[in-house]
Design an enzyme around this catalytic site. Structure first.
Site, PDB file in Angstrom:
ATOM      1  N   HIS A 188      91.462   2.453 -21.518  1.00 15.94           N
ATOM      2  CA  HIS A 188      90.200   3.114 -21.141  1.00 15.94           C
ATOM      3  C   HIS A 188      89.076   2.145 -20.785  1.00 15.94           C
ATOM      4  O   HIS A 188      88.254   2.419 -19.929  1.00 15.94           O
ATOM      5  CB  HIS A 188      89.752   4.107 -22.225  1.00 15.94           C
ATOM      6  CG  HIS A 188      89.334   3.474 -23.508  1.00 15.94           C
ATOM      7  ND1 HIS A 188      90.233   2.929 -24.392  1.00 15.94           N
ATOM      8  CD2 HIS A 188      88.121   3.273 -24.059  1.00 15.94           C
ATOM      9  CE1 HIS A 188      89.584   2.445 -25.430  1.00 15.94           C
ATOM     10  NE2 HIS A 188      88.305   2.633 -25.256  1.00 15.94           N
ATOM     11  N   ASP A 189      89.029   0.991 -21.454  1.00 12.08           N
ATOM     12  CA  ASP A 189      87.916   0.064 -21.213  1.00 12.08           C
ATOM     13  C   ASP A 189      88.293  -1.108 -20.320  1.00 12.08           C
ATOM     14  O   ASP A 189      87.601  -2.137 -20.306  1.00 12.08           O
ATOM     15  CB  ASP A 189      87.399  -0.487 -22.559  1.00 12.08           C
ATOM     16  CG  ASP A 189      86.328   0.414 -23.153  1.00 12.08           C
ATOM     17  OD1 ASP A 189      85.810   1.286 -22.417  1.00 12.08           O
ATOM     18  OD2 ASP A 189      86.007   0.250 -24.341  1.00 12.08           O
ATOM     19  N   LYS A 192      85.871  -3.274 -18.349  1.00 11.21           N
ATOM     20  CA  LYS A 192      84.967  -4.262 -18.968  1.00 11.21           C
ATOM     21  C   LYS A 192      85.306  -5.681 -18.536  1.00 11.21           C
ATOM     22  O   LYS A 192      84.528  -6.599 -18.782  1.00 11.21           O
ATOM     23  CB  LYS A 192      85.003  -4.133 -20.495  1.00 11.21           C
ATOM     24  CG  LYS A 192      84.206  -2.938 -20.981  1.00 11.21           C
ATOM     25  CD  LYS A 192      84.094  -2.933 -22.490  1.00 11.21           C
ATOM     26  CE  LYS A 192      83.231  -1.752 -22.952  1.00 11.21           C
ATOM     27  NZ  LYS A 192      83.334  -1.568 -24.402  1.00 11.21           N
ATOM     28  N   HIS A 217      81.494   0.031 -16.176  1.00 15.12           N
ATOM     29  CA  HIS A 217      82.896  -0.266 -16.518  1.00 15.12           C
ATOM     30  C   HIS A 217      83.887   0.872 -16.219  1.00 15.12           C
ATOM     31  O   HIS A 217      85.014   0.598 -15.817  1.00 15.12           O
ATOM     32  CB  HIS A 217      83.040  -0.831 -17.946  1.00 15.12           C
ATOM     33  CG  HIS A 217      83.011   0.181 -19.046  1.00 15.12           C
ATOM     34  ND1 HIS A 217      81.870   0.549 -19.679  1.00 15.12           N
ATOM     35  CD2 HIS A 217      84.016   0.899 -19.640  1.00 15.12           C
ATOM     36  CE1 HIS A 217      82.148   1.446 -20.615  1.00 15.12           C
ATOM     37  NE2 HIS A 217      83.441   1.672 -20.610  1.00 15.12           N
ATOM     38  N   HIS A 241      85.452   8.715 -19.713  1.00 15.38           N
ATOM     39  CA  HIS A 241      85.393   8.749 -21.182  1.00 15.38           C
ATOM     40  C   HIS A 241      83.985   8.551 -21.742  1.00 15.38           C
ATOM     41  O   HIS A 241      83.791   8.603 -22.958  1.00 15.38           O
ATOM     42  CB  HIS A 241      86.397   7.760 -21.802  1.00 15.38           C
ATOM     43  CG  HIS A 241      86.061   6.311 -21.614  1.00 15.38           C
ATOM     44  ND1 HIS A 241      86.365   5.625 -20.461  1.00 15.38           N
ATOM     45  CD2 HIS A 241      85.455   5.408 -22.417  1.00 15.38           C
ATOM     46  CE1 HIS A 241      85.965   4.369 -20.575  1.00 15.38           C
ATOM     47  NE2 HIS A 241      85.401   4.213 -21.754  1.00 15.38           N
ATOM     48  N   HIS A 242      82.988   8.334 -20.869  1.00 11.98           N
ATOM     49  CA  HIS A 242      81.593   8.268 -21.351  1.00 11.98           C
ATOM     50  C   HIS A 242      80.749   9.424 -20.828  1.00 11.98           C
ATOM     51  O   HIS A 242      79.527   9.378 -20.889  1.00 11.98           O
ATOM     52  CB  HIS A 242      80.961   6.932 -20.958  1.00 11.98           C
ATOM     53  CG  HIS A 242      81.486   5.775 -21.764  1.00 11.98           C
ATOM     54  ND1 HIS A 242      81.175   5.592 -23.103  1.00 11.98           N
ATOM     55  CD2 HIS A 242      82.330   4.769 -21.438  1.00 11.98           C
ATOM     56  CE1 HIS A 242      81.799   4.499 -23.542  1.00 11.98           C
ATOM     57  NE2 HIS A 242      82.517   3.984 -22.553  1.00 11.98           N
ATOM     58  N   ASP A 270      86.916   7.486 -29.298  1.00 17.36           N
ATOM     59  CA  ASP A 270      86.313   6.182 -28.975  1.00 17.36           C
ATOM     60  C   ASP A 270      85.040   5.987 -29.805  1.00 17.36           C
ATOM     61  O   ASP A 270      84.833   4.943 -30.434  1.00 17.36           O
ATOM     62  CB  ASP A 270      86.010   6.154 -27.469  1.00 17.36           C
ATOM     63  CG  ASP A 270      85.588   4.784 -26.959  1.00 17.36           C
ATOM     64  OD1 ASP A 270      85.953   3.776 -27.591  1.00 17.36           O
ATOM     65  OD2 ASP A 270      84.897   4.727 -25.920  1.00 17.36           O
TER      66      ASP A 270
HETATM   67 FE   LIG Z   1      84.219   2.591 -22.558  1.00 12.97          FE
END
Ligand SMILES: [Fe+2]
Length: 315
Positions: A188-189, A192, A217, A241-242, A270
């Site tokens: 998911h990240d 970054k 990201h 996801h944010h 998360d």
């Molecule tokens: Fe994230």
């Protein structure tokens, strides 16, 4: 990249059939292994995965259908092509074979040219899926590299992957979506990787400009994963996801039903993991406190209340 000669596993209880197949294949550029029954076949696949399996149906003990369905249900072995050997015109065997996930059939007595043509075409497909698999491994390695950029998030992606897939199960999502959430947890990240370490690891408050960079990201992650077909089901998770259900999240400010369910699941687990993990400037919270915060935030309209209740029940 030069690879070894393709490995073919011939599974047949009849010595005569094994010898015929061997005679046909030995002049081709293949490595050959044999198994005399289903159990031995599964054992060999586990220890030294072949590139293709020629599988007899009628065998004592575990028959070919059972071997095939076992292989096709296992994520590790499901992409190995299985060619079932049927008696000529055995329609019911072919139907059953399709049901258990067989990739192709050859009839015994064998037509050599037909057999070789089928093997060549399936081995080519296997080569493509191996390359895809390699690409997937590179992306996963990248995600691990991102995690390693921040010493304080150690173990985060594995925990989030486990939470997300078990919440997906609790929420009644089908098994392939549970698996997607597991992979989504790992990846998911990944975006970054495009955010500088000094911002990611900054202990104090972020400036607006820095926060804008962090907010990029999910979009960077989408760009990294988009070219890879096998990872495309993860994109809604990586990109959204944010997001928050009241539309105040990022990157697209989606609201309500627009936020995909897998992304809602990822958002909850998360945040939970972030709250309960130690950070340079604070200790991780205990479970009750973290759930209390998530509950307040869901009352504000951020998170899916049903999913949060299911998650709390699981902890
Ligand atoms: Fe994230």
């Amino acid at each position: 990249m030069q690879k070894d000669k393709p490995l073919i596993l011939i599974v047949d209880d009849s010595e005569q059939n094994r010898e015929i197949l061997m005679a046909y294949l030995e002049k081709e550029n293949y490595r050959i292994e044999f198994a005399c029954d289903g159990i031995e076949a599964l054992d060999k696949v586990k220890n030294n995965p072949p590139d293709l399996i020629l599988l007899d149906i009628m065998m004592p003990g575990m028959d070919g259908f059972e071997v095939c369905s076992t292989l096709k249900e296992n994520r590790e072995t499901r992409l190995i092509p299985v060619v079932m050997v049927t008696a000529l015109n055995e329609k019911k065997d072919r139907i059953r074979g399709i049901e258990v996930g067989s990739d192709d059939f050859v009839s015994s007595p064998f037509d050599k040219e037909e057999l070789l043509a089928r093997l060549r075409s399936l081995l080519k497909m296997k080569q493509f899926s191996d390359q895809l698999d390699d690409a997937e491994q590179v992306i996963i390695a990248l995600a691990r590299a991102v995690e390693a950029k921040d010493a304080y998030t150690k173990g985060h992606v594995d925990r989030v992957a486990a939470f997300a897939s078990s919440l997906a199960k609790e929420a009644g999502l089908p098994e392939d979506e549970q698996q997607t959430l597991y992979m989504g947890g790992i990846l998911h990240d990944i975006g970054k990787i495009g955010v500088s370490d000094s911002i990611l690891n900054k202990p104090g408050r972020l400036t607006d400009e820095e926060f804008d960079k962090i907010r990029q990201h999910p979009v960077i992650g989408e760009k990294i994963c988009k070219p890879l077909n096998s990872i495309s089901p993860l994109i809604p998770i990586i990109k959204h996801h944010h997001e928050k259900l009241d539309g105040s999240g990022y990157p697209d400010g989606l609201s309500g039903e627009e936020v995909p369910v897998p992304a809602r699941i990822m958002a909850i687990v998360d945040v939970y993991d972030a709250l309960t993990s130690d950070r340079p400037y604070r200790k991780g919270m205990d479970k009750e406190k973290a759930l209390g915060i998530l509950k307040e935030e869901s009352d504000k309209g951020w998170w899916d209340k049903n999913l949060l209740a299911k998650f709390a029940k699981q902890l």
